[in-house]
Design a protein around this motif. Structure first.
Motif, PDB file in Angstrom:
ATOM      1  N   VAL A  46      74.060  59.209 -32.446  1.00 16.50           N
ATOM      2  CA  VAL A  46      74.471  59.612 -33.787  1.00 16.50           C
ATOM      3  C   VAL A  46      74.215  58.459 -34.748  1.00 16.50           C
ATOM      4  CG1 VAL A  46      76.868  58.861 -33.465  1.00 16.50           C
ATOM      5  CG2 VAL A  46      76.357  60.688 -35.102  1.00 16.50           C
ATOM      6  N   GLN A  47      73.994  58.784 -35.995  1.00 12.51           N
ATOM      7  CA  GLN A  47      73.785  57.742 -36.999  1.00 12.51           C
ATOM      8  C   GLN A  47      75.115  57.167 -37.463  1.00 12.51           C
ATOM      9  OE1 GLN A  47      71.393  59.637 -40.050  1.00 12.51           O
ATOM     10  NE2 GLN A  47      69.495  58.958 -39.075  1.00 12.51           N
ATOM     11  N   THR A  48      75.054  55.999 -38.033  1.00  9.89           N
ATOM     12  CA  THR A  48      76.243  55.379 -38.617  1.00  9.89           C
ATOM     13  C   THR A  48      76.888  56.337 -39.608  1.00  9.89           C
ATOM     14  OG1 THR A  48      75.378  53.135 -38.350  1.00  9.89           O
ATOM     15  CG2 THR A  48      77.062  53.461 -40.020  1.00  9.89           C
ATOM     16  N   GLY A  49      78.206  56.453 -39.486  1.00 16.23           N
ATOM     17  CA  GLY A  49      78.946  57.364 -40.355  1.00 16.23           C
ATOM     18  C   GLY A  49      79.106  58.753 -39.791  1.00 16.23           C
TER      19      GLY A  49
ATOM     20  N   GLN B  64      83.641  59.950 -14.843  1.00 15.97           N
ATOM     21  CA  GLN B  64      82.372  59.266 -15.052  1.00 15.97           C
ATOM     22  C   GLN B  64      82.223  59.012 -16.549  1.00 15.97           C
ATOM     23  OE1 GLN B  64      82.526  62.360 -15.550  1.00 15.97           O
ATOM     24  NE2 GLN B  64      80.868  62.966 -16.901  1.00 15.97           N
ATOM     25  N   GLY B  65      81.457  58.096 -16.926  1.00 11.85           N
ATOM     26  CA  GLY B  65      81.321  57.752 -18.335  1.00 11.85           C
ATOM     27  C   GLY B  65      80.375  58.678 -19.074  1.00 11.85           C
ATOM     28  N   THR B  66      80.516  58.663 -20.383  1.00 10.43           N
ATOM     29  CA  THR B  66      79.574  59.363 -21.246  1.00 10.43           C
ATOM     30  C   THR B  66      79.108  58.380 -22.323  1.00 10.43           C
ATOM     31  OG1 THR B  66      79.229  61.356 -22.598  1.00 10.43           O
ATOM     32  CG2 THR B  66      81.413  60.336 -22.728  1.00 10.43           C
ATOM     33  N   GLN B  67      77.803  58.308 -22.503  1.00  5.47           N
ATOM     34  CA  GLN B  67      77.224  57.306 -23.394  1.00  5.47           C
ATOM     35  C   GLN B  67      77.327  57.746 -24.841  1.00  5.47           C
ATOM     36  OE1 GLN B  67      75.581  54.180 -22.673  1.00  5.47           O
ATOM     37  NE2 GLN B  67      75.720  53.995 -24.905  1.00  5.47           N
ATOM     38  N   VAL B  68      77.811  56.846 -25.667  1.00  4.72           N
ATOM     39  CA  VAL B  68      77.823  57.041 -27.119  1.00  4.72           C
ATOM     40  C   VAL B  68      76.971  55.942 -27.728  1.00  4.72           C
ATOM     41  CG1 VAL B  68      79.222  56.993 -29.212  1.00  4.72           C
ATOM     42  CG2 VAL B  68      80.066  58.164 -27.168  1.00  4.72           C
ATOM     43  N   THR B  69      75.971  56.324 -28.488  1.00  4.51           N
ATOM     44  CA  THR B  69      75.094  55.372 -29.150  1.00  4.51           C
ATOM     45  C   THR B  69      75.085  55.662 -30.645  1.00  4.51           C
ATOM     46  OG1 THR B  69      73.699  55.211 -27.182  1.00  4.51           O
ATOM     47  CG2 THR B  69      72.782  54.398 -29.256  1.00  4.51           C
ATOM     48  N   VAL B  70      75.431  54.656 -31.422  1.00  3.14           N
ATOM     49  CA  VAL B  70      75.460  54.798 -32.876  1.00  3.14           C
ATOM     50  C   VAL B  70      74.346  53.943 -33.455  1.00  3.14           C
ATOM     51  CG1 VAL B  70      76.847  54.644 -34.963  1.00  3.14           C
ATOM     52  CG2 VAL B  70      77.950  55.115 -32.756  1.00  3.14           C
ATOM     53  N   SER B  71      73.416  54.579 -34.106  1.00  5.54           N
ATOM     54  CA  SER B  71      72.283  53.861 -34.674  1.00  5.54           C
ATOM     55  C   SER B  71      72.595  53.418 -36.100  1.00  5.54           C
ATOM     56  CB  SER B  71      71.036  54.740 -34.671  1.00  5.54           C
ATOM     57  OG  SER B  71      71.238  55.879 -35.486  1.00  5.54           O
TER      58      SER B  71
ATOM     59  N   ASN C 179      85.159  59.812 -35.806  1.00  7.44           N
ATOM     60  CA  ASN C 179      84.553  59.935 -37.127  1.00  7.44           C
ATOM     61  C   ASN C 179      84.168  58.569 -37.655  1.00  7.44           C
ATOM     62  OD1 ASN C 179      85.122  62.742 -37.070  1.00  7.44           O
ATOM     63  ND2 ASN C 179      87.146  62.401 -37.970  1.00  7.44           N
ATOM     64  N   SER C 180      83.333  58.575 -38.681  1.00  9.14           N
ATOM     65  CA  SER C 180      82.906  57.317 -39.323  1.00  9.14           C
ATOM     66  C   SER C 180      82.430  56.310 -38.288  1.00  9.14           C
ATOM     67  CB  SER C 180      84.060  56.733 -40.151  1.00  9.14           C
ATOM     68  OG  SER C 180      84.489  57.645 -41.130  1.00  9.14           O
ATOM     69  N   LEU C 181      81.585  56.758 -37.406  1.00  2.60           N
ATOM     70  CA  LEU C 181      81.137  55.907 -36.313  1.00  2.60           C
ATOM     71  C   LEU C 181      80.302  54.736 -36.816  1.00  2.60           C
ATOM     72  CD1 LEU C 181      80.391  58.701 -33.741  1.00  2.60           C
ATOM     73  CD2 LEU C 181      81.861  56.719 -33.312  1.00  2.60           C
ATOM     74  N   LYS C 182      80.459  53.630 -36.112  1.00  2.00           N
ATOM     75  CA  LYS C 182      79.770  52.386 -36.443  1.00  2.00           C
ATOM     76  C   LYS C 182      78.926  51.948 -35.249  1.00  2.00           C
ATOM     77  CE  LYS C 182      83.876  50.887 -39.035  1.00  2.00           C
ATOM     78  NZ  LYS C 182      84.905  49.817 -39.170  1.00  2.00           N
ATOM     79  N   PRO C 183      77.923  51.137 -35.495  1.00  2.00           N
ATOM     80  CA  PRO C 183      77.111  50.651 -34.362  1.00  2.00           C
ATOM     81  C   PRO C 183      77.948  49.954 -33.297  1.00  2.00           C
ATOM     82  CG  PRO C 183      75.974  50.224 -36.417  1.00  2.00           C
ATOM     83  CD  PRO C 183      77.331  50.748 -36.797  1.00  2.00           C
ATOM     84  N   GLU C 184      79.011  49.298 -33.708  1.00  2.00           N
ATOM     85  CA  GLU C 184      79.860  48.604 -32.720  1.00  2.00           C
ATOM     86  C   GLU C 184      80.678  49.553 -31.864  1.00  2.00           C
ATOM     87  OE1 GLU C 184      79.666  48.021 -36.031  1.00  2.00           O
ATOM     88  OE2 GLU C 184      81.641  47.467 -36.865  1.00  2.00           O
ATOM     89  N   ASP C 185      80.633  50.841 -32.158  1.00  2.00           N
ATOM     90  CA  ASP C 185      81.279  51.832 -31.296  1.00  2.00           C
ATOM     91  C   ASP C 185      80.384  52.224 -30.127  1.00  2.00           C
ATOM     92  OD1 ASP C 185      82.527  53.376 -34.284  1.00  2.00           O
ATOM     93  OD2 ASP C 185      83.660  52.117 -32.877  1.00  2.00           O
ATOM     94  N   THR C 186      79.157  51.746 -30.140  1.00  2.00           N
ATOM     95  CA  THR C 186      78.230  52.052 -29.058  1.00  2.00           C
ATOM     96  C   THR C 186      78.765  51.523 -27.736  1.00  2.00           C
ATOM     97  OG1 THR C 186      76.293  52.085 -30.496  1.00  2.00           O
ATOM     98  CG2 THR C 186      75.912  51.631 -28.159  1.00  2.00           C
TER      99      THR C 186
END
Length: 114
Positions: free
Chosen positions: A11-14, A106-113, A82-89
């Motif tokens: 997901v993108q930032t924000g 098991q984990g689920t990957q969250v990547t914030v670009s 909400n309001s995701l930030k790259p540091e939430d990756t």
């Protein structure tokens, strides 16, 4: 207790994501559920928790942005982000605390670009 986490993605930032953790077993309603995350090269950290009566706690870094909730009828806990930030990756994990024992999904990957 078996836990199945899902809902991660890119997901993108924000942007926003909702993670879901489905649990097996009985007495789910009395189990404290938590979300943790682990970024590369860092220790796993608590993100949010919710106990059997619905009391919640959050890491300072996510307060006001993330919301943990549960549906005892569906044996499921959610993490609305909400309001995701790259540091939430990170890889996000759900955990159940039952009779003093920890059970991890098991984990689920969250990547914030950015």
């Amino acid at each position: 207790v078996q836990l199945q986490a899902s809902g991660g993605g890119l997901v993108q930032t924000g942007g926003s994501l909702r993670l879901t953790c489905a649990a097996s077993g009985s007495i789910f309603g009395r189990i404290t559920m938590s979300w943790y995350r682990q970024a590369p090269g860092k220790q796993r950290e608590l993100v949010a928790g919710i106990n059997g009566v619905g009391s919640t706690n959050y890491a300072d870094s996510v307060k006001g942005r993330f919301t943990i909730s549960r549906d005892n009828g569906k044996n499921t806990v959610y993490l609305q982000m909400n309001s995701l930030k790259p540091e939430d990756t990170a890889v996000y994990y759900c955990k159940a605390l039952k009779y003093g024992n920890d059970y991890w999904g098991q984990g689920t990957q969250v990547t914030v670009s950015s």
